[in-house]
Scaffold this motif. Structure first.
Motif, PDB file in Angstrom:
ATOM      1  N   THR A   1      29.740  26.435  26.601  1.00 24.10           N
ATOM      2  CA  THR A   1      31.330  25.962  26.794  1.00 24.10           C
ATOM      3  C   THR A   1      31.261  24.299  26.874  1.00 24.10           C
ATOM      4  O   THR A   1      30.528  23.926  27.578  1.00 24.10           O
ATOM      5  CB  THR A   1      31.730  26.522  28.333  1.00 24.10           C
ATOM      6  OG1 THR A   1      31.686  27.907  28.378  1.00 24.10           O
ATOM      7  CG2 THR A   1      33.044  26.019  28.458  1.00 24.10           C
TER       8      THR A   1
ATOM      9  N   ARG B   1      23.358  37.676  17.755  1.00 23.56           N
ATOM     10  CA  ARG B   1      24.488  36.989  18.234  1.00 23.56           C
ATOM     11  C   ARG B   1      24.166  35.642  18.873  1.00 23.56           C
ATOM     12  O   ARG B   1      23.226  35.396  19.571  1.00 23.56           O
ATOM     13  CB  ARG B   1      25.348  37.831  19.339  1.00 23.56           C
ATOM     14  CG  ARG B   1      26.017  39.095  18.968  1.00 23.56           C
ATOM     15  CD  ARG B   1      27.119  38.667  17.560  1.00 23.56           C
ATOM     16  NE  ARG B   1      27.899  39.673  16.946  1.00 23.56           N
ATOM     17  CZ  ARG B   1      28.798  39.769  16.110  1.00 23.56           C
ATOM     18  NH1 ARG B   1      29.315  38.501  15.522  1.00 23.56           N
ATOM     19  NH2 ARG B   1      29.487  40.934  15.787  1.00 23.56           N
ATOM     20  N   TYR B   2      25.135  34.607  18.420  1.00 26.97           N
ATOM     21  CA  TYR B   2      24.886  33.281  18.935  1.00 26.97           C
ATOM     22  C   TYR B   2      26.190  32.936  19.827  1.00 26.97           C
ATOM     23  O   TYR B   2      27.299  33.058  19.404  1.00 26.97           O
ATOM     24  CB  TYR B   2      24.593  32.195  17.812  1.00 26.97           C
ATOM     25  CG  TYR B   2      24.546  30.688  18.487  1.00 26.97           C
ATOM     26  CD1 TYR B   2      23.501  30.246  19.416  1.00 26.97           C
ATOM     27  CD2 TYR B   2      25.753  30.125  18.247  1.00 26.97           C
ATOM     28  CE1 TYR B   2      23.261  29.106  19.564  1.00 26.97           C
ATOM     29  CE2 TYR B   2      25.710  28.546  18.929  1.00 26.97           C
ATOM     30  CZ  TYR B   2      24.439  28.182  19.520  1.00 26.97           C
ATOM     31  OH  TYR B   2      24.431  27.063  20.203  1.00 26.97           O
ATOM     32  N   ARG B   3      26.022  32.343  21.147  1.00 27.65           N
ATOM     33  CA  ARG B   3      27.368  32.345  21.850  1.00 27.65           C
ATOM     34  C   ARG B   3      27.038  30.753  22.267  1.00 27.65           C
ATOM     35  O   ARG B   3      26.167  30.258  23.020  1.00 27.65           O
ATOM     36  CB  ARG B   3      26.867  32.945  23.256  1.00 27.65           C
ATOM     37  CG  ARG B   3      26.860  34.387  23.340  1.00 27.65           C
ATOM     38  CD  ARG B   3      28.255  35.096  22.733  1.00 27.65           C
ATOM     39  NE  ARG B   3      28.038  36.513  22.511  1.00 27.65           N
ATOM     40  CZ  ARG B   3      29.063  37.271  21.858  1.00 27.65           C
ATOM     41  NH1 ARG B   3      30.059  36.909  21.723  1.00 27.65           N
ATOM     42  NH2 ARG B   3      28.901  38.594  21.866  1.00 27.65           N
TER      43      ARG B   3
ATOM     44  N   LYS C   1      33.637  25.513  18.420  1.00 24.94           N
ATOM     45  CA  LYS C   1      34.201  25.825  19.934  1.00 24.94           C
ATOM     46  C   LYS C   1      34.860  24.853  20.662  1.00 24.94           C
ATOM     47  O   LYS C   1      35.982  24.593  21.484  1.00 24.94           O
ATOM     48  CB  LYS C   1      32.973  26.460  20.613  1.00 24.94           C
ATOM     49  CG  LYS C   1      33.365  27.119  22.129  1.00 24.94           C
ATOM     50  CD  LYS C   1      32.391  27.919  22.725  1.00 24.94           C
ATOM     51  CE  LYS C   1      32.894  28.716  23.777  1.00 24.94           C
ATOM     52  NZ  LYS C   1      31.994  29.582  24.608  1.00 24.94           N
TER      53      LYS C   1
ATOM     54  N   THR D   1      24.591  27.226  13.764  1.00 27.84           N
ATOM     55  CA  THR D   1      24.852  27.000  15.306  1.00 27.84           C
ATOM     56  C   THR D   1      25.477  25.610  15.304  1.00 27.84           C
ATOM     57  O   THR D   1      26.258  25.436  16.424  1.00 27.84           O
ATOM     58  CB  THR D   1      23.515  27.060  16.151  1.00 27.84           C
ATOM     59  OG1 THR D   1      22.533  26.037  15.304  1.00 27.84           O
ATOM     60  CG2 THR D   1      22.830  28.571  15.852  1.00 27.84           C
TER      61      THR D   1
ATOM     62  N   SER E   1      30.163  32.786  13.141  1.00 29.33           N
ATOM     63  CA  SER E   1      29.505  33.861  14.120  1.00 29.33           C
ATOM     64  C   SER E   1      29.101  34.974  13.359  1.00 29.33           C
ATOM     65  O   SER E   1      27.799  35.362  13.485  1.00 29.33           O
ATOM     66  CB  SER E   1      30.151  34.102  15.224  1.00 29.33           C
ATOM     67  OG  SER E   1      29.669  35.047  16.275  1.00 29.33           O
TER      68      SER E   1
END
Length: 226
Positions: free
Chosen positions: A161, A156-158, A111, A104, A146
């Protein structure tokens, strides 16, 4: 010279005639070349010299002894293998649970790299093509991390932002990105050194190498601007 047809005339006195004839025939077997002629009847009576049978003259062949076969060495037992060697290295399974925090953290960083690279592309001018390749690499890294996270956890890991602010000066913005790429390379290298998962180690090393290549690309762009 005329042949003497009477060998008895050459016989010394007191010598047995029969013994003399026998000796004479042995030393002069070819009577045709002999200075003393002996009649045909006498020649026919001459017995061939006795010869020992061939099987008595030649040594009997010694039977060959069968070759001595070397004693077969005992087959050594197979080397003992440790439990770690017997079991194949695990890859992205339940045994890799515990890697979630590392994954993570790297996804958050990846990102952030995507957003920074995209902002640089919009301001890059002639550098846009090279900077767009950096953005594409960080998007790919995010997808790879991911997928690994999902295979280990089933979830799932998002990543959130990120809030990205870049310098208004492109050279300074590239300088900040150069430092960021070095941080990305070190984070992945440390993850590769600590993980026990063979697949994650390979992935982390690949992403660390990407950071090295990106830093070299940014350095080349700055050299062209100078």
């Amino acid at each position: 010279m005329e042949k003497n047809s009477n060998p008895a005339a050459l016989t010394p006195q007191g010598v047995d005639q029969e013994a003399f004839d026998r000796v004479w025939r042995r030393v002069m077997p070819d009577q045709a070349q002999s200075p003393i002629a002996i009649g045909r009847a006498e020649v026919d009576e001459i017995a061939p010299a006795e010869t020992a049978p061939q099987d008595q003259c030649e040594a009997a062949p010694v039977p060959a002894e069968p070759p001595v076969q070397p004693a077969a060495s005992p087959t050594p037992p197979p080397p003992s293998r440790s439990k770690a060697e017997e079991e194949p290295p695990f890859c992205l399974g339940s045994q890799s649970q515990g890697e979630e925090q590392t994954l993570t953290s790297l996804m958050d960083l990846a990102k952030e790299g995507v957003f920074i690279a995209q902002a640089l592309v919009r301001r890059g001018g002639s550098c846009s093509r090279s900077l767009s390749c950096l953005a594409a690499d960080h998007r790919r890294a995010l997808r790879q991390l991911s997928a690994a996270y999902f295979l280990i956890t089933g979830q799932r890991y998002r990543p959130p932002t990120p809030s990205v602010v870049i310098n208004a000066s492109l050279p300074l913005a590239l300088r900040d990105q150069f430092v960021w790429e070095q941080r990305w390379e070190r984070a992945n290298q440390q993850a590769a050194e600590t993980t026990s998962d063979a697949c994650l180690k390979e992935l982390y090393q690949e992403l660390a190498q990407d950071g090295v290549l990106h830093a070299a690309t940014i350095r080349s762009l700055l050299e062209q601007m100078g």
